[in-house]
Write a protein that holds these residues in place. Structure first.
Motif, PDB file in Angstrom:
ATOM      1  N   CYS A1619       0.843  -1.187   0.000  1.00  0.00           N
ATOM      2  CA  CYS A1619       0.000   0.000   0.000  1.00  0.00           C
ATOM      3  C   CYS A1619       0.878   1.237   0.000  1.00  0.00           C
ATOM      4  CB  CYS A1619      -0.887  -0.019   1.224  1.00  0.00           C
ATOM      5  SG  CYS A1619      -1.648   1.561   1.554  1.00  0.00           S
ATOM      6  N   SER A1622       0.335   3.290   3.591  1.00  0.00           N
ATOM      7  CA  SER A1622       0.569   2.899   4.983  1.00  0.00           C
ATOM      8  C   SER A1622       1.891   2.159   5.129  1.00  0.00           C
ATOM      9  CB  SER A1622      -0.600   2.073   5.512  1.00  0.00           C
ATOM     10  OG  SER A1622      -1.064   1.175   4.530  1.00  0.00           O
ATOM     11  N   CYS A1641      -4.203   0.065  -4.389  1.00  0.00           N
ATOM     12  CA  CYS A1641      -4.615  -0.591  -3.158  1.00  0.00           C
ATOM     13  C   CYS A1641      -6.102  -0.305  -3.015  1.00  0.00           C
ATOM     14  CB  CYS A1641      -3.804  -0.002  -2.015  1.00  0.00           C
ATOM     15  SG  CYS A1641      -4.321  -0.441  -0.383  1.00  0.00           S
ATOM     16  N   SER A1644     -10.001  -0.262   0.426  1.00  0.00           N
ATOM     17  CA  SER A1644      -9.365  -0.196   1.726  1.00  0.00           C
ATOM     18  C   SER A1644      -9.364   1.249   2.209  1.00  0.00           C
ATOM     19  CB  SER A1644      -7.938  -0.721   1.598  1.00  0.00           C
ATOM     20  OG  SER A1644      -7.224  -0.404   2.743  1.00  0.00           O
ATOM     21  N   CYS A1646      -7.143   2.772   3.873  1.00  0.00           N
ATOM     22  CA  CYS A1646      -5.868   3.468   3.816  1.00  0.00           C
ATOM     23  C   CYS A1646      -5.744   4.320   2.558  1.00  0.00           C
ATOM     24  CB  CYS A1646      -4.726   2.469   3.917  1.00  0.00           C
ATOM     25  SG  CYS A1646      -4.888   1.088   2.785  1.00  0.00           S
ATOM     26  N   CYS A1647      -6.290   3.842   1.466  1.00  0.00           N
ATOM     27  CA  CYS A1647      -6.088   4.560   0.213  1.00  0.00           C
ATOM     28  C   CYS A1647      -7.319   5.320  -0.267  1.00  0.00           C
ATOM     29  CB  CYS A1647      -5.577   3.607  -0.853  1.00  0.00           C
ATOM     30  SG  CYS A1647      -3.875   3.153  -0.542  1.00  0.00           S
TER      31      CYS A1647
HETATM   32 ZN   LIG Z   1      -3.711   1.313   0.901  1.00  0.00          ZN
END
Ligand SMILES: [Zn+2]
Ligand SMILES: [Zn+2]
Ligand SMILES: [Zn+2]
Ligand SMILES: [Zn+2]
Ligand SMILES: [Zn+2]
Ligand SMILES: [Zn+2]
Ligand SMILES: [Zn+2]
Length: 1755
Positions: A1619, A1622, A1641, A1644, A1646-1647
C-alpha cells in the motif's frame, strides 16, 4: 525528522550514538554476573531509546537500538567486529535444504497434485519454478499469510522434494550431523550465554502483565511518569466503530483515527494517547464506555511508557535473533536448545513453552514476531522440530482451549502450528504412538462440546451465540485430526496399532454422541412453530466426513487393526441400539407362505434421526472385510455370529423410509429444516458417509437374511404391508374415490420402495460390494453426470465427491469416457459423453436427484431417437457382487418380490382408478429387466457343472398362486404391450420380451435346466404389431418435433432481444430507417466521386422516412418537420489519449477551442441507433424521471442510470443514454446558394477572409467602445473599407423548425455539460466548440477502430455506428444556427488565425500543439457563420476546399517537423527521382531554412515522402468520413473494400492532388509566408533543440497493457505490491489498471481519497485521472475484471485468463493454472476502444440488480 525534535533530545541521541558497542561488550566479557550486567544496561538504555513521545519513530529507534543495544551483543557473541565474525560463521554454515520461506499475505503458493503428500504441502514461486512440478498437474493459491515453503522437506513430496536451488549436492549425505562441530568452543559458550539472557528477557517482558510496574531487575532509579493509552485489536468491532469511537475519545481527526485503526488492525495494538496517567485513563474510560453497548468493550490498557519501551525492544530482539541465526546453522541449533531448555519451574517452563502458553494473551504483532522466529528456528532444525512437536503435543489441550476462547483468527494463533507439525508423516506417527495424539485431539474436541441430551448425544438446539462461536472455533480440531491421519502408515508397530485403536475408541465415543442426534417426529395437524436447528449437526457431519473415510483407510491397511476396529464398532452399535425391541410388542408378518417377526414401529409416528455415524462406520468396515478378504481368511476372528441382520438394517431403513415419506409429502408440516437435511443427506458433500453407507448397510443386512423376510420388513416400514398382503386391494381401493390423496401418497411410497430395491440389487460399484475397483466407480459417476448434459470441468468436479486431498480422481478416467470440446470466445470448455458409454447408463442411478433423473432420461431418450434406435432404457449389465454380498441378487426372484411385481402389473392391466402410476410400472419393468440381465449373465458365465440357481424366467412364466390367481408376469407383459395408454413404455416391454426369448434360447442350447413352457407366439405377435407400432412411433416423433419447434419459436421470440441484441438492433434499424438507402442508390454514375469543394458530387435529394420506436408512426426527415432524435450517450474519453497525466483541472475556465494532438480530453458520442420523435422522447423521459423520483423517496435505491444527470435507458434496447441527437439532412444543402463559376484561388481566398475578419474585429471593437466616440467610428469604417459583398449586418433566417432548433440546443448543451462537467448553460460560448470537438473525436476514434481491425474505411459499418456518425456530423454542421452569430464568428477567427496569423491573436498555440483534424472540423463547421454574410459569390464549397487544403498543408509541415529520422532496415525501394520525393525534399529544405537549420538532415526524399504518406493517412481517412457524412456524398466503391491503403482514392475523393506537395507549389508565395510564420514560433525552436516533446505522426493506437501469459506471475507481482499510503503494508486487494498498468490498493480505508467532496477508493480515484471516470481493472487476488464508470456504476466482467479446461476462475477458488486467452483480452480491449464500458455496465446492472447495490465508489 530530527529538526523537529527538541535540542535536548538531539543531544541525548548524540550521546547515545557515542556509546561504543565494543567497549560495552568488553565490559560484559569481564563480568562475573553477566545477566545482571546486561539487564542493567537494558534497564538504563531501553527507555531512553524507545517510547519517548506520542508517536513512534521506527527509523530512529532502530538506529539507536542497533548502536546501543544490539551492537554490544553482536560484539560479545563474535568476540570481534561482528562484520568479520558473522562472515566467518557464514562460511562454515551448511545451508539448509529446507526453503522455509514464510509466505506474505497474497503471495502465490503452489502445490503439486501428483506429488504433494497432502494439499498443505506448498512451494514458493521461486522453488516451484525451479522444481519438476512445474510440468505436473499443479494447483495455485494465494497464501493467507503465515505458512512456509516446504521445498526440501522429503516427507512432503512423493517425488522431487528439492528445487534446483535447494538440491542436495552429490557429495553431501542426508544424514544428520551436529552443526555445532563447526563452531569454536568460545563462540558456542558466548552464544549460549547471550541467547539465554536475551531470549529470557524478551519472553519475560512480552508476557509481563502488570501495567505500571516493571520486572524488579529492570526497574530504573529515576523514572519518568508518562503513560500510553494502548488500544488492542479484536475481531468483534468494525473499523467504522473503532474510528468513530477514537474520534470521540481522543479528539483526533478522522484521518488520524483511520491511521490508528489501521495500525491496531495490523499490529494488534497502538497507543492512542500519551501523557499523564489521568489523561490516558480518561481516554480509556470513554473508549470502554462507547464500545460496550452490545458487545464486550474494546480492550484498552493504560501502560507505563517504560513497559511499552521494553516490549517494543523485546520484539526487536526476537527479530534480531531470527536474523542472527540465519548466519549459521550452529547458532540456530543453540537458539533451539536455549528455547527448549526446561526452566527452573520444571514441566512447561521452557521459554518456548512459556511463549506458547501465553499466546492468547499476546497482541497480534507480538504473536506474529515470535511465530516467525519459531518457524525460522525450531521448524528448520530437524532434530528440534521433533522436540518442539512433542512440546506442542503436550500442550495441545491448553493451546486449543486458549484458542477456542481467544477471539483472534486462527492464523494469528499458535494453535495454527498444527498444520506445520501434524502434516509431517513421521512426526504425526511419532506423536500418535508416543504422545497418544489422536486420542488427545478427539478428547479435547469432546470436552468443548459439552451440551448433551439425556441419552448423552450432542444437542445443538437452543445454542447461545457464545456456544455457536465456540463451536465454530472448535471445528479446527477436526482439521487437526485430519492432518494427523492424512498420511497413512506403510508399516505398523505394535505401539502404533495400540494407540490407533485407542484413538479409534475415542472416535467411536464421539460418533456415539452423534448417533441418533437431532431426532425428529412427524408433525401432524399444525405446522411446526419454529424451524429446529439442524445446521450445526450437519456441519459436524460434513467436517468429519473425510476423517471417517480416512479412519477406514487406516483400518484397511492392517488386518489386525481392521478386525479389532470391526469388533469395537459393532460393540458400540449394539450399545446404541441393543435391545431396541425392549418393551415393543413383536408382530408377525406373513406373505406367500413366508413369515417373519419384527417390531411394531412406524417412521411416521415415532422419533427418527438422520444421524447414524456408528452404523455407517460399521458398514464401511464390513465392506473392507469383503474387499480385503479378511472375512474369508479369518472368519473365526470375526464376531459374525453376533451380527443381527434385523438390527443392522433397522435404522438405515428408517432413514430411507423417512426420505420416501418426505418425498410423498407426509412431512410437509415439519418445515424447511427437514427438507434441507434430506438434501444434504444425499448431497455430494455428505453422501459418501451418509446415504451411500446406509445403502451398503442394508445390502450387508439383507445379504445375511432371507430376502422374503427382508421384503416383508421393508413393506412394513414403508407402511405398505397392508396393501400387498391384502388380496384385491386394488379393486377395493380403486372404487373408493374419497381416498385420492392417500392413494397418491401410497403410490409415491411404492415407487420409492421399488427404487430402493433397484438400488440394493443394482449398486455394486463400491469396491468390496461388487467386483470392481475405484476407477470403475469414478467412471460410472462421470458417465451418469454426463448423461444429464455435457459439463464444464468445474461443474463435473463439483458433482463428484472429493477426497481428503481435494481430488476426485476424475482426470485419470475422463479421457476414457468423454470428449473435450474447446470453448469459443465466450462460454467454457465442455466434456461430452462418448457415445459408446451410453449403454452403461442406468436410469435409476442412486446419486441422481429427481430433477437430474428426469433430465437424464429425457436426454438419453432423445439421443436414442436421434440414432434411430428404440427408446427403451434397459438396465445396464452389472459387474458381479463380491461373495459376501452375492446372495443379494436373490431378492429379484424371491416370492414376495414376484408378488409385488405381479400386483403392480395387475393394477396396470386393470388400469382402473389411481392405484397405479407410470413411474411404478417403469420401476417394475426395470426390476424385471435387471433380473433378466442377471439370469443372462449367469447363463453366459456359468461353468459346465454348475447348477444355475437363478431361474427368474421360469418364475415369471408361472401364474400367481391362490388366492389371487393372477396371470403370469409374462402374460401380463404381453397384454400390456398393446395397451394404448402405455405408449412410452412399449419399447421397454418389447425389450423385455426379446431378452426373455434370448434367455430361453440360451437355456435350450446349454440345456442345463428345463425351460418353462412359453407361448411361442410372442415373437410373431410382436412382429405383426411391429409395422403398426413403427408407423405410430413415427407419427409420434413427428408430432413431438412439431411441438418442439413451436416451443422453440415462442422461446426465441421471448429471448430475442436479450440473446440477439446486435442482430435485433441491426434488423430493426434496417426496418425503421431508410437512411442507408441514400448511399446505395443507383443515382451516381461511375464518375469520380468528390466529397467537397466546388466540384463536389451532388447527391440527389432523397426522401428519408423513419419510424418512431415509441409511437410507431412514420415521419419524414426534413428541416421543417418535427424533430426526430436518436438516443445517444455522451461521455468524456481518454481512449485516444497520449498523455494520461492531463485532465481538465478547472472546467469553469478551461478553453477547449484548440485540441492538443495528445487528444487527452476527448468527448465521445455513441448511440444505439434507435429513433424517436423528439416529443415522444420527451414524454418518455419525463415519465422516467417522475417514476424515479417516487421510487427514490420510497426506498433509497440506486438504479443503473442516474436520472438527475439526464440519464435514461433506450426504450427499445435498454442501452444507457444521456441525451438525444436530432436527425438532419445534409446541412450544407439547406444553405446552398448560387455560386459563380469564377471562384478565388487559395491566395485570393485567404486575403478575402482576412479582410472580412479584420472588418469584423473592428466592428466588434466598436460595439464594445462607448457611443461617445461615434464620430471616430466612421473614420475607422473608412479605414477598413469593407470588402466587396460583405454584409456584416445581415442575419440569416434559421431554416429549421422550432422542434429541431430545440433539439439542436438540447444535444449541444448535453455535450457541453458532460464534456466540461459544469452546469448546463445554453449561452456559454464554448457550447459549439464542444459539439465540434465531439464530432471530431468520435470520428477519430472510429477511424482508429477500423484501422486497428484492418477494416475498410467505408465498408459495411454497423448501422448504429453509421447512423450515429451521420447524425452527429450533420448536427455539428447545423449547430451554429442556434448560436449567436458573433460567437461562432469569433471562434472561426481565432481558429483561422492559428494558421493565418492576424493582428489580434497573439497567444495562439504553435502548430505542434494543435490537432489538425479538430482544427479542420472547427473551421469547416464555423465557416458558414462568416460565409452567410458574404454576398461576393464565394461558395461554401470553395471555402471548405481551401480550409481543407490549408489544414492539410499545415499537417504536412507538422509531420515533417516531427517525423523521426530512423532509417534502420528501411531500404529504399526506388532510386530517388520520383516527382513526390523531389518535391518533398525541396519543401523540407525550405522548412530547414526557416527553422534556422535546427531541423535534422533527412536521408532522402524517399524517406520523407514515406513519412508524410504514413503520417497523414489517419487525417485523410478521418476527413473522408467527415465530408462523407457532412455532405452526403456516397463513398467511392474502392474504399469500401479492405486491402491496400487507398491513398490515391482518398486523395481523389477529397479533391487533393496525389502528390500532396503540389498544394504547396500551387500556392507558393502565400505558403512561403505561412510556413515562415509557423516556423518562427518559439515552441518549434524549443522542440528542435530538444527542450520539449511533441507528438509525432501517425499516432499509434492505445492498447491495454500487456498481460503475462501465466497468471501466477501477476499474483506474484501483486504480492510484492504494498500500500503506497501505509508504509510497507501489503495491500489486501491489489488491483491493476489495465489501461496504464498502475497497481492500486483498492477497497481499503488506507487509500481512500476525497473526490468532489466524497470519500472514494483508490480505483474510483484513479479512473478520474486515467480514464475520465471510466476504468478497466483487474482484481488480482480475485482474478476478476472490474469495470467502473463514475462513482455509482460498476460491474464485474469475466477475466481473460482460462485454465486448461477452458474455464475462468473468478475468486481463484479452484486454483488450476491459468493462462492468458488473447482473444478474450482483445474483446475487452475492443469494448474499451468502442467506448462501450459504460454501456456494458448498464446492461450488467439491468440484468443483475444486486450489482446496483454494491458500493462501487469505495473500490
Ligand atoms: Zn492502501
Ligand atoms: Zn521456497
Ligand atoms: Zn527450493
Ligand atoms: Zn509433482
Ligand atoms: Zn413518436
Ligand atoms: Zn436503443
Ligand atoms: Zn490507469
Amino acid at each position: 525528522m530530527a529538526s523537529e525534535l527538541e535540542p535536548e533530545v538531539q543531544a541525548l541521541d548524540r550521546s547515545l550514538l557515542e556509546c561504543s558497542a565494543e567497549e560495552t561488550a568488553g565490559k560484559w566479557l569481564q563480568a562475573t554476573d553477566l545477566t545482571k550486567e546486561v539487564y542493567q544496561h537494558l534497564a538504563h538504555y531501553v527507555p531512553k531509546i524507545y517510547c519517548r513521545g506520542p508517536n513512534p519513530f521506527p527509523q530512529k529507534e532502530d538506529t539507536l537500538a542497533h548502536q546501543v543495544l544490539l551492537g554490544p551483543m553482536e560484539w560479545y557473541l563474535c568476540g570481534e567486529d561482528p562484520e568479520l565474525g558473522f562472515s566467518k560463521l557464514e562460511q562454515t554454515n551448511k545451508p539448509s535444504h529446507l526453503c522455509g520461506r514464510v509466505f506474505k499475505v497474497g503471495e502465490p503458493t503452489y502445490s503439486c497434485r501428483d506429488c504433494a503428500v497432502d494439499p498443505t504441502c506448498v512451494l514458493c514461486m521461486e522453488c516451484f519454478l525451479g522444481s519438476i512440478h512445474r510440468d505436473h498437474r499443479y494447483r495455485m493459491t494465494t497464501s493467507g499469510g503465515g505458512g512456509f515453503c516446504d521445498c526440501g522437506d522429503t516427507e512432503a513430496w512423493k517425488e522431487g522434494p528439492y528445487c534446483q536451488k535447494h538440491e542436495l549436492n552429490t557429495y553431501e549425505t542426508e544424514e544428520e550431523e551436529d552443526p555445532l562441530v563447526h563452531l569454536s568452543e568460545d563462540v558456542i559458550a558466548r552464544t549460549y550465554n547471550i541467547f539465554a539472557i536475551m531470549f529470557r528477557y524478551a519472553v519475560e517482558i512480552l508476557t509481563w502483565e502488570k501495567e505500571s510496574e516493571l520486572p524488579p531487575d529492570l526497574e530504573m532509579i529515576e523514572k519518568s511518569d508518562t503513560y500510553y493509552c494502548m488500544l488492542f485489536n479484536d475481531e468483534v468491532h468494525t473499523y467504522e466503530q473503532v474510528i468513530y469511537t477514537l474520534q470521540k475519545a481522543v479528539n483526533c481527526t478522522q484521518k488520524e483515527a483511520i491511521g490508528f485503526a489501521t495500525t491496531v488492525d495490523r499490529d494488534g495494538r497502538r497507543s492512542v494517547r500519551y501523557g499523564e496517567f489521568q489523561y490516558c485513563e480518561q481516554a480509556k474510560s470513554i473508549i470502554v464506555r462507547n464500545t460496550s453497548r452490545q458487545t464486550k468493550p474494546l480492550k484498552v490498557q493504560v501502560m507505563h511508557s517504560s513497559i511499552v519501551a521494553h516490549q517494543n525492544f523485546g520484539l526487536k530482539l526476537l527479530s534480531w535473533l531470527g536474523s542472527i541465526i540465519g548466519y549459521s546453522d550452529g547458532l540456530r541449533r543453540i537458539l533451539c536448545q536455549v528455547g527448549l531448555q526446561e526452566g527452573p519451574d520444571g514441566e512447561n517452563s521452557s521459554l518456548v513453552d512459556r511463549l506458547m502458553l501465553s499466546d492468547s494473551k499476546l497482541w497480534k504483532g507480538a504473536r506474529s514476531v515470535y511465530h516467525q522466529l519459531f518457524m525460522s528456528s525450531l521448524l528448520m532444525d530437524l532434530k528440534y522440530k521433533k522436540l518442539f512437536a512433542v512440546r506442542f503435543a503436550k500442550n495441545y489441550e491448553r493451546l486449543q482451549s486458549d484458542y477456542v476462547t481467544d477471539d483472534h483468527d486462527r492464523e494469528f494463533s499458535i494453535a495454527d502450528f498444527s498444520v506445520q507439525i501434524f502434516t509431517v508423516p513421521s512426526l504425526a506417527r511419532m506423536l500418535i504412538t508416543e504422545e497418544n495424539l489422536m486420542t488427545i485431539i478427539i478428547k479435547t474436541f469432546m470436552d468443548h462440546l459439552r451440551h448433551r441430551d439425556v441419552q448423552g448425544r450432542f444437542q445443538f438446539e437452543r445454542y447461545t451465540a457464545l456456544q455457536a462461536f465456540k463451536f465454530r472455533r472448535v471445528q479446527s480440531l477436526i482439521l487437526d485430526l485430519k492432518y494427523v491421519l492424512i498420511s497413512k502408515p506403510t508399516e505398523w508397530s505394535d505401539g502404533l496399532r495400540q494407540k490407533f485403536l485407542e484413538g479409534f475408541d475415542a472416535f467411536l465415543e464421539l460418533l456415539k454422541c452423534m448417533q441418533g442426534m437431532d431426532p425428529i417426529t412427524r408433525q401432524v395437524g399444525q405446522h411446526i412453530e419454529m424451524e429446529p436447528e439442524w445446521e450445526a449437526a450437519f456441519t459436524l457431519q460434513m467436517k468429519l466426513t473425510h476423517v471417517i473415510s480416512m479412519i477406514q483407510d487406516w483400518c484397511a491397511l492392517d488386518e489386525k487393526v481392521l478386525i479389532e476396529a470391526y469388533k469395537k464398532c459393532l460393540a458400540v452399535l449394539t450399545q446404541c441400539h441393543g435391545g431396541f425391541t425392549d418393551g415393543e410388542q413383536p408382530v408377525t408378518l406373513s406373505i406367500c407362505g413366508h413369515s417373519v417377526e419384527t417390531i411394531r414401529y412406524c417412521v411416521s409416528k415415532e422419533k427418527v434421526s438422520i444421524h447414524l455415524p456408528v452404523s455407517r462406520l460399521l458398514a464401511g468396515l464390513h465392506v473392507l472385510l469383503s474387499k480385503s478378504e479378511v472375512a474369508y481368511k479369518f472368519p473365526e476372528l470375526l464376531p459374525l455370529s453376533e451380527l443381527s441382520p434385523p438390527m443392522l438394517i433397522e435404522h438405515p431403513l428408517r432413514c430411507l423410509v423417512l426420505c420416501a415419506q418426505v418425498h410423498a409429502g407426509m412431512w410437509r408440516r415439519n418445515g424447511f429444516s427437514l427438507v434441507n437435511q434430506i438434501y444434504y443427506y444425499h448431497n455430494v458433500k455428505c453422501r459418501r458417509e451418509m446415504f451411500d453407507k446406509d445403502i451398503v448397510m442394508l445390502q450387508t443386512g439383507v445379504s445375511m437374511m432371507d430376502p422374503n423376510h427382508f421384503l416383508m420388513i421393508m413393506l412394513s416400514r414403508f407402511e405398505l404391508y397392508q396393501i400387498f398382503s391384502t388380496p384385491d386391494y386394488g379393486k377395493k381401493i380403486g372404487s373408493e374415490t374419497a381416498h385420492k390423496d392417500l392413494v397418491q401418497q401410497n403410490n409415491t411410497l411404492i415407487e420409492e420402495m421399488l427404487y430402493l430395491i433397484i438400488m440394493l440389487v443394482g449398486e455394486r460399484f463400491s469396491p468390496g460390494v461388487g467386483q470392481v475397483n475405484a476407477t470403475d466407480e469414478i467412471k460410472r459417476e462421470i458417465i451418469h453426470q454426463l448423461s444429464i448434459k455435457p459439463m464444464a470441468h468445474s461443474e463435473l468436479v463439483k458433482s463428484l465427491p472429493e477426497d481428503e486431498n481435494k481430488e476426485t480422481g476424475m482426470e485419470s478416467v475422463i479421457e476414457a469416457v468423454a470428449h473435450f470440446k474447446k470453448p469459443g470466445l465466450t462460454g467454457r470448455g465442455m466434456y461430452e459423453l462418448k457415445p459408446e458409454c451410453a449403454k452403461e447408463f442406468n436410469l435409476y442411478f442412486y446419486h441422481f436427484s429427481r430433477a437430474e433423473q428426469s433430465k437424464a432420461e429425457e436426454a438419453q431418450r432423445k439421443l436414442k431417437r436421434q440414432n434411430k434406435e428404440d427408446t427403451a432404457l434397459p438396465p445396464p449389465v452389472l459387474p458381479p457382487f463380491c461373495p459376501l454380498f452375492a446372495s443379494l441378487v436373490n431378492i429379484l426372484q424371491s416370492d414376495v418380490m414376484l408378488l409385488i411385481m405381479r400386483t403392480v402389473l395387475q393394477w396396470t392391466v386393470e388400469h382402473s382408478g389411481h392405484i397405479w402410476s407410470e413411474s411404478m410400472l417403469q420401476r417394475v419393468l426395470h426390476l424385471i429387466g435387471m433380473a433378466l440381465q442377471e439370469e443372462k449373465q449367469h447363463l453366459e458365465n456359468v461353468m459346465e457343472e454348475h447348477v444355475i440357481t437363478f431361474t427368474f424366467t421360469q418364475k415369471i412364466s408361472k401364474p400367481g398362486e391362490a388366492p389371487n390367481n393372477s396371470p403370469s408376469v409374462l402374460a401380463m407383459l404381453e397384454t400390456l404391450q398393446n395397451a394404448p395408454y402405455l405408449e412410452v413404455h412399449k419399447d421397454m416391454i418389447r425389450w423385455i420380451l426379446k431378452t426373455f426369448n434370448a434367455i430361453k434360447k440360451l437355456r435350450e442350447s446349454s440345456s442345463t435346466s428345463p425351460v418353462a413352457e412359453t407361448e411361442g407366439t410372442i415373437m410373431e405377435e410382436s412382429s405383426r404389431d411391429k409395422d403398426k407400432a413403427e408407423r405410430k412411433r413415427k407419427a409420434e416423433i413427428a408430432r413431438l418435433r412439431r411441438e418442439k419447434i413451436m416451443a422453440q419459436m415462442s422461446e426465441m421470440q421471448r429471448h430475442f432481444i436479450d440473446e440477439n441484441k446486435e442482430l435485433f438492433q441491426q434488423t430493426s434499424e434496417l426496418d425503421s430507417s431508410v437512411s442507408a438507402v441514400l448511399d446505395n442508390g443507383p443515382v451516381v454514375s461511375d464518375m469520380t466521386l468528390t466529397a467537397l469543394g466546388p466540384a463536389q458530387t451532388r447527391a440527389p435529394e432523397q426522401k428519408q422516412c423513419v419510424i418512431c420506436i415509441l409511437c410507431q408512426e412514420e415521419q419524414e426527415v426534413s428541416a421543417e418537420s418535427k424533430a426526430m432524435v436518436l438516443a445517444a450517450f455522451v461521455q468524456r474519453s481518454t481512449v485516444l489519449s497520449k498523455d494520461r497525466s492531463k485532465f481538465i483541472q478547472d472546467p469553469e475556465n478551461y478553453d477547449p477551442l484548440f485540441m492538443h494532438p495528445d487528444l487527452s480530453c476527448g468527448i465521445h458520442t455513441g448511440s444505439c441507433g434507435h429513433i424517436m420523435h423528439a416529443h415522444c422522447w420527451q414524454r418518455y423521459f419525463d415519465s422516467v424521471q417522475a417514476k424515479e423520483q417516487r421510487r427514490q423517496q420510497r426506498l433509497r435505491l440506486h438504479t443503473s442510470y442516474d436520472v438527475e444527470n439526464g440519464e435514461f435507458l433506450c426504450p427499445l434496447c435498454e442501452c444507457l443514454s444521456n441525451t438525444v441527437i436530432p436527425l438532419l439532412l445534409p446541412p450544407r444543402n439547406v444553405f446552398h446558394r448560387l455560386n459563380f463559376s469564377d471562384q478565388p484561388n487559395l491566395t485570393q481566398w485567404i486575403r478575402t477572409i482576412s479582410q472580412q475578419i479584420k472588418a469584423l474585429q473592428v466592428l466588434r471593437k466598436e460595439e464594445s467602445t462607448p457611443i461617445t466616440a461615434s464620430s471616430k467610428n466612421l473614420e475607422n469604417m473608412d479605414e477598413l473599407h469593407l470588402p466587396e459583398g460583405f454584409r456584416p449586418d445581415f442575419h440569416p433566417k434559421n431554416p429549421y423548425s422550432e422542434s429541431i432548433k430545440e433539439m439542436l440546443a438540447t444535444f449541444g448543451t448535453a455535450t457541453y455539460k458532460v464534456g466540461l462537467k459544469v452546469h448546463p448553460n445554453e449561452e456559454d460560448p464554448r457550447v459549439p466548440i464542444m459539439c465540434w470537438g465531439s464530432c471530431a473525436y468520435t470520428i477519430q476514434s472510429i477511424e482508429r477502430i477500423l484501422s486497428d481491425e484492418d477494416k475498410p474505411l467505408f465498408g459495411p459499418l454497423p448501422c448504429r455506428l453509421d447512423d450515429c456518425l451521420r447524425s452527429l456530423t450533420r448536427f455539428a454542421g447545423a449547430h451554429w444556427t442556434v448560436v449567436s452569430l458573433s460567437v461562432v464568428q469569433g471562434h472561426f477567427c481565432k481558429l483561422f488565425a492559428s494558421l493565418v496569423p492576424g493582428d489580434n491573436h497573439r497567444d495562439l498555440p504553435c502548430i505542434l500543439d494543435i490537432d489538425m483534424f479538430h482544427l479542420l472540423v472547427g473551421l469547416v463547421l464555423a465557416f458558414p457563420s462568416l460565409q452567410c454574410q458574404d454576398f461576393s459569390g464565394i461558395s461554401l464549397g470553395t471555402g471548405d476546399l481551401h480550409i481543407f487544403h490549408l489544414v492539410t498543408m499545415a499537417h504536412i509541415v507538422q509531420i515533417l517537423l516531427t517525423s523521426c529520422t530512423e532509417k534502420s532496415g528501411m531500404d529504399q525501394e526506388n532510386a530517388a527521382g520520383e516527382e513526390e520525393e523531389l518535391a518533398v525534399l525541396a519543401l523540407y529544405k525550405m522548412i530547414q531554412q526557416y527553422t534556422g537549420s535546427a531541423l535534422k538532415e533527412m536521408p532522402s526524399g524517399w524517406h520523407l515522402w514515406r513519412n508524410v504518406r504514413a503520417g497523414i493517412m489517419p487525417f485523410l481517412r478521418c476527413s473522408a468520413l467527415f465530408f462523407h457524412y457532412l455532405n452526403g456524398v456516397p463513398s467511392p466503391p474502392e474504399i469500401q473494400a479492405s486491402g491496400t491503403s487507398h491513398f490515391e482514392h482518398l486523395c481523389n475523393y477529397l479533391s487533393l492532388p496525389n502528390n500532396l506537395i503540389c498544394l504547396f507549389q500551387e500556392n507558393k508565395e502565400i505558403m512561403k509566408l505561412l510556413i515562415e510564420s509557423w516556423c518562427h514560433n518559439i515552441e518549434i525552436k524549443r522542440y528542435l533543440e530538444g527542450e520539449r516533446d511533441a507528438i509525432s505522426y501517425p499516432r499509434e493506437s492505445n492498447k491495454l497493457i500487456d498481460l503475462p501469459e501465466d497468471y501466477s506471475s501477476l499474483i506474484n507481482q501483486a504480492s510484492n505490491f504494498s500500500c503506497p499510503k501505509s508504509g510497507g503494508d501489503k495491500s489486501r486487494a491489489p488491483t491493476m489498471c489495465l489501461v496504464c498498468g498502475t497497481l492500486l490498493c483498492s477497497q481499503s480505508y488506507c487509500c481512500q481519497t476525497e473526490l468532489e467532496g466524497e470519500d472514494v477508493g483508490a480505483c474510483t480515484a484513479h479512473t478520474y485521472s486515467c480514464g475520465s471516470g471510466v476504468g478497466i481493472f483487474l482484481r488480482v487476488r480475485e482474478c476478476q475484471v472490474l469495470f467502473l464508470a463514475g462513482k455509482t456504476k460498476g460491474c464485474f466482467y469475466s477475466p481473460p485468463y482460462l485454465d486448461d479446461y477452458g474455464e475462468t476462475d473468478q475468486g481463484l477458488r479452484r486454483g488450476n493454472p491459468l493462462h492468458l486467452c488473447r482473444e478474450r483480452f482483445k474483446k475487452i480491449q475492443k469494448l474499451w476502444h468502442q467506448h462501450s464500458i459504460t454501456e456494458e455496465i448498464g446492461h450488467a446492472q439491468e440484468a443483475n440488480q444486486t450489482l446496483v447495490g454494491i458500493d462501487w465508489q469505495h473500490l
